[in-house]
Design an enzyme around this catalytic site. Structure first.
Site, short mmCIF file in Angstrom:
data_model
loop_
_atom_site.label_atom_id
_atom_site.label_comp_id
_atom_site.label_asym_id
_atom_site.label_seq_id
_atom_site.Cartn_x
_atom_site.Cartn_y
_atom_site.Cartn_z
N GLU A 57 -6.72 6.47 3.45
CA GLU A 57 -6.59 5.59 3.61
C GLU A 57 -6.72 4.46 4.27
O GLU A 57 -6.65 5.14 5.30
CB GLU A 57 -4.87 5.20 2.89
N CYS A 111 -8.68 2.15 -0.61
CA CYS A 111 -8.36 4.20 -1.08
C CYS A 111 -10.04 4.45 -0.78
O CYS A 111 -9.57 5.48 -1.47
CB CYS A 111 -8.04 4.53 -2.10
#
Length: 362
Positions: A354, A320
């Site tokens: 992401e 992330c």
């Protein structure tokens, strides 16, 4: 995300610009052409949190600019939220207005929705609950066909369960997930489905076992269990482990062993540094592991975990935070080659991306 950033007509160009900027972070690393996974340009967020701003006898949904807490931005619409949350927001406000029990000392409202259709609303207060509050909350939940949780200092009251059920389609199979209020879940269910399908495609079909670190509620674990003989998965959160066990039972999956341990402790266990009661009954030598999947927090992997995963021939890394990912990849590049790279727009109209990476031993 401030509403001024919401530009659905510009989404494709904004996403393209973000992928270019993210790719530049990899610098001199040898990377393949990344796969690009766009999000819907609206209605994609399954979680939303709002402050409640009181003005006389009325209140409104509010947000604050980062770093401020005195001048709210009045939220009259929130188009990045799921269609169900958008539809519920005015109905909930209208239904609660006029009720002193439900509105007085209310300071925050959280929404949690799923593609499966469940809706959970958490009402946060600066007051103690009474029997009258619970009666009003139960009436409201029935009227709007939702679940409600009331939270106050040292108090939590539920009209129903404190979780919702999600259903995600992965490789032509439906997987059901318990998502507990207050626990981490992927906020963009559409992108989450894309990430799960991508991970399964990269994993392929295997005759050995999988190690997964930071497994959460089993988000990746469940569909990947169809791709390996057995899965050994670790997670430090007790709540997430309990949801993962629930999810295995719900999906009739019995080849996953969940262990509540940090990656650091698990590394110590594998190295024989010390014994852990939580591994009682788990025979680590019975696992034939060649693939490891990691989905760490924004801080990335610590040195010990990097050393651990470098023992295996294939690493699937879900990140992330591209910046900490790049730092970790630089530490692995002498031993591993980056075979696959994918960008997922989990948070449209923000700088966040992401990233999925597959590395194989050189």
């Amino acid at each position: 995300m401030h509403s001024n950033n919401f530009q659905p007509e510009q989404y494709e160009s904004l996403w393209q610009q973000k992928t270019v900027e993210t790719r530049s972070l990899f610098g001199d690393l040898a990377i393949p052409e990344p796969e690009i996974h766009a999000s819907p340009n609206s209605g994609f967020r399954m979680r939303a949190e709002f402050k409640v701003w009181h003005e006389g006898d009325e209140w409104n949904y509010g947000m604050f600019e980062k770093g401020t807490s005195h001048t709210p931005y009045k939220v009259t619409e929130f188009p990045i939220a799921s269609a169900a949350i958008q539809a519920l927001m005015p109905r909930l406000r209208e239904a609660m207005h006029g009720s002193d029990q439900l509105s007085r000392r209310l300071f925050q409202i959280d929404f949690l929705n799923t593609l499966h259709g469940d809706m959970l609303v958490t009402l946060l207060y600066h007051k103690k609950f009474t029997d009258e509050w619970l009666e009003k909350a139960q009436q409201l939940a029935s009227q709007l066909d939702i679940k409600i949780i009331g939270r106050a200092r040292k108090q939590k009251i539920c009209t129903h369960d404190d979780w919702v059920l999600e259903a995600l389609e992965v490789q032509n199979e439906t997987f059901y997930y318990q998502q507990k209020e207050g626990s981490f879940t992927q906020p963009n269910a559409y992108i989450n489905q894309g990430m799960l399908n991508w991970a399964c495609e990269q994993a392929g079909q295997n005759n050995d076992d999988l190690l997964e670190l930071y497994c959460g509620n089993g988000n990746f674990t469940l569909p990947l269990s169809r791709r390996f003989n057995k899965v050994l998965a670790t997670e430090i959160s007790k709540t997430s482990i309990n949801s993962a066990l629930f999810n295995c039972d719900k999906n009739d999956i019995n080849n996953i062993e969940f262990v509540r341990m940090s990656s650091e402790d698990f590394t110590d266990a594998l190295n024989g540094v010390r014994a852990f009661r939580r591994l009682k009954g788990v025979e680590l030598d019975d696992y034939d592991i060649n693939t490891v999947l990691v989905d760490p927090p924004r801080s990335g992997l610590d040195d010990g975990t990097l050393e651990l995963i470098s023992r295996y021939s294939r690493i699937v890394y879900i990140s992330c935070n591209p910046e900490t990912l790049v730092n970790n990849l630089k530490a692995l590049e002498a031993e591993f080659k980056i075979e696959k790279l994918a960008f997922f727009d989990q948070f449209p109209y923000t700088h966040h991306v992401e990233t999925g990476v597959v590395l194989t031993k050189r």
